[in-house]
Write an enzyme that holds these catalytic residues in place. Sequence first.
Site, PDB file in Angstrom:
ATOM      1  N   ASP A 247       0.829  -1.200   0.000  1.00  0.00           N
ATOM      2  CA  ASP A 247       0.000   0.000   0.000  1.00  0.00           C
ATOM      3  C   ASP A 247       0.864   1.250   0.000  1.00  0.00           C
ATOM      4  O   ASP A 247       2.035   1.212   0.335  1.00  0.00           O
ATOM      5  CB  ASP A 247      -0.864   0.032   1.274  1.00  0.00           C
ATOM      6  CG  ASP A 247      -2.065  -0.884   1.143  1.00  0.00           C
ATOM      7  OD1 ASP A 247      -2.257  -1.436   0.059  1.00  0.00           O
ATOM      8  OD2 ASP A 247      -2.787  -1.025   2.138  1.00  0.00           O
ATOM      9  N   LYS A 269      -3.245   2.752  -2.145  1.00  0.00           N
ATOM     10  CA  LYS A 269      -4.570   3.329  -1.983  1.00  0.00           C
ATOM     11  C   LYS A 269      -4.425   4.631  -1.229  1.00  0.00           C
ATOM     12  O   LYS A 269      -3.821   4.679  -0.176  1.00  0.00           O
ATOM     13  CB  LYS A 269      -5.454   2.397  -1.155  1.00  0.00           C
ATOM     14  CG  LYS A 269      -5.946   1.218  -1.921  1.00  0.00           C
ATOM     15  CD  LYS A 269      -7.018   0.535  -1.097  1.00  0.00           C
ATOM     16  CE  LYS A 269      -7.028  -0.943  -1.406  1.00  0.00           C
ATOM     17  NZ  LYS A 269      -7.197  -1.751  -0.210  1.00  0.00           N
ATOM     18  N   MET A 382      -9.089   8.489   9.609  1.00  0.00           N
ATOM     19  CA  MET A 382      -9.897   9.435   8.851  1.00  0.00           C
ATOM     20  C   MET A 382      -9.213   9.981   7.612  1.00  0.00           C
ATOM     21  O   MET A 382      -8.006  10.082   7.527  1.00  0.00           O
ATOM     22  CB  MET A 382     -10.248  10.599   9.755  1.00  0.00           C
ATOM     23  CG  MET A 382      -9.047  11.157  10.490  1.00  0.00           C
ATOM     24  SD  MET A 382      -9.223  12.894  10.720  1.00  0.00           S
ATOM     25  CE  MET A 382      -7.587  13.430  10.329  1.00  0.00           C
TER      26      MET A 382
HETATM   27  N1  SAH Z   1      -4.751  -0.811   8.427  1.00  0.00           N
HETATM   28  C1  SAH Z   1      -4.325   0.489   8.886  1.00  0.00           C
HETATM   29  C2  SAH Z   1      -5.366   1.558   8.658  1.00  0.00           C
HETATM   30  C3  SAH Z   1      -5.694   1.802   7.212  1.00  0.00           C
HETATM   31  S1  SAH Z   1      -6.787   3.135   7.012  1.00  0.00           S
HETATM   32  C4  SAH Z   1      -3.962   0.418  10.369  1.00  0.00           C
HETATM   33  O1  SAH Z   1      -4.222  -0.591  11.015  1.00  0.00           O
HETATM   34  O2  SAH Z   1      -3.405   1.382  10.882  1.00  0.00           O
HETATM   35  C5  SAH Z   1      -5.671   4.481   6.799  1.00  0.00           C
HETATM   36  C6  SAH Z   1      -5.759   5.444   7.955  1.00  0.00           C
HETATM   37  O3  SAH Z   1      -4.990   4.980   9.054  1.00  0.00           O
HETATM   38  C7  SAH Z   1      -5.171   6.804   7.651  1.00  0.00           C
HETATM   39  O4  SAH Z   1      -6.054   7.631   6.929  1.00  0.00           O
HETATM   40  C8  SAH Z   1      -4.918   7.333   9.031  1.00  0.00           C
HETATM   41  O5  SAH Z   1      -6.087   7.789   9.650  1.00  0.00           O
HETATM   42  C9  SAH Z   1      -4.463   6.080   9.741  1.00  0.00           C
HETATM   43  N2  SAH Z   1      -3.002   5.962   9.775  1.00  0.00           N
HETATM   44  C10 SAH Z   1      -2.254   4.999   9.226  1.00  0.00           C
HETATM   45  N3  SAH Z   1      -0.948   5.208   9.456  1.00  0.00           N
HETATM   46  C11 SAH Z   1      -0.868   6.326  10.193  1.00  0.00           C
HETATM   47  C12 SAH Z   1       0.206   7.062  10.754  1.00  0.00           C
HETATM   48  N4  SAH Z   1       1.463   6.687  10.603  1.00  0.00           N
HETATM   49  N5  SAH Z   1      -0.094   8.180  11.453  1.00  0.00           N
HETATM   50  C13 SAH Z   1      -1.380   8.573  11.606  1.00  0.00           C
HETATM   51  N6  SAH Z   1      -2.410   7.926  11.088  1.00  0.00           N
HETATM   52  C14 SAH Z   1      -2.175   6.808  10.396  1.00  0.00           C
END
Ligand code: SAH
Length: 475
Positions: A247, A269, A382
């Site tokens: 991703d 994505k 979000m």
């Molecule tokens: N599978 C992922 C989430 C995917 S949805 C997980 O478990 O974390 C993607 C969202 O995750 C982003 O829009 C943000 O809100 C959050 N996210 C992922 N990595 C992040 C990071 N390093 N810092 C802050 N938010 C993060």
Amino acid sequence: MRWFPLFLDLQQRKVVVVGGGLIAERKIDLFQSAGPQIVIIAPRITASLQERVSAKEFQWFEREFEGADVEGAAVVVAATDRGEVNRAVAEAATARGIPVNVVDDLELSTGILPAIVDRSPLVIAVSTEGSAPAFARYVRARIEIAIDESFGDLAQFLRQVRGRIKTRFADLVERRRFYGQLLEGAVPDALRRRRPMEAADAFEQALVAGVAAGGRVDLVGAGPGDPGLLTLNALRALQGADVVLHDRLVSAEVLALARREAELIPVGKAAGYHSVPQEEINALLVRHARAGRRVVRLKGGDPFVFGRGGEELEALVAAGVAYTVVPGVTAAVACGAYAGIPLTHRDHARGVRFVTAHCRTALDGVDWRSLARDGDTLAVYMGVGSVARVEQELLAHGKAGSTPVAFIENGTRVEQRVILGTLAGAAALAQRTSVQSPALLVIGAVAALARDLAWFGAPPIDQDTANAPQARLRA
Ligand code: SAH
């Protein structure tokens, strides 16, 4: 990379060492195992060097250096404590196009002597391009632990059987997979136990058995960005991968840990659009696995938390492809930790709820009343565009405007920003501080604890000061 590593054949070639002190001696030791003819130029040498000269290990010219001394040398080392002599050596060698290493003088050098792990025929050279030789030695020590003596025997063993493997597996991909299985199997294990006969037997069996059929998919959580948050299983999967489908959220540092030969395929994505449609990702996974490859499907955070990992597994089940799942540190957990926000601090929260607010459709089915009511911390995954809606709905359903909130942008990465405020005005705050994706929104009393508990990266930006110019500067 400025200094290119290159392995020289020094058998019977001339190596000139100018200087006869302890440092010169150490350099000589380094060269000696490669079998060159070593010539020392120095008015005086240490007693132990003198003994070795008497034993005919190398030649000594008992005098000052002259330019012609470097003639015919493959490599020259200047190890005197006299700057003008070192300079003269460097100039003489450089003028003749001979690589020269001047001890402790990178400017004059055209070659660096690396720290060496010698498991011949496996040889590992470590350099920091001269910036920190002590660190290079530290790295060498770490490698020596990981790459024990038996790796030398293994390299020797492989040298002997390489031709037979090539004949047996003419196809390159199949051959690589055989090597992969061989190196994880009984042969290295037997060599480590100093049982060469056992190793040979195991090899013959492996050669007959061939490559185990069928690829598989490892669905792996890459965590939030800091590679230190990968699990050992994730690392193992990455280092055994033939193909990595990843991703956009996966950090470059994590990707760098994949096996060098692995093919990296971004199927990124971003919020709001999908650059490779989900069905196509599913099809790619199935196709590569059916071709017998070890496929790693690498997702940011945890693959099952808002990651569509479930859908991909369903496709694999339907296609009869084997798989494993490696969990990852999800953004809410990681951002809480790295922002100093204990998500369920018992004085402030009863629990934590992971909520997604990526797009309009995700928000339409939300039970706002229950989110607004209870004493749980909300961790909102979000799209940055959704903050206004989240703020508005929660307030409309009775959540107090004074509820603390925290935006954690780029959590666990060097660029991490933590922005603190209250629910009322959260969207405006995000806009003022131009919060960018990926960002997580934490809503609840625990968010305010970051003021005291933050420890990583830039200090939190506070709502009250977020207008002030230094708030942007600190970011
Ligand atoms: N599978 C992922 C989430 C995917 S949805 C997980 O478990 O974390 C993607 C969202 O995750 C982003 O829009 C943000 O809100 C959050 N996210 C992922 N990595 C992040 C990071 N390093 N810092 C802050 N938010 C993060």
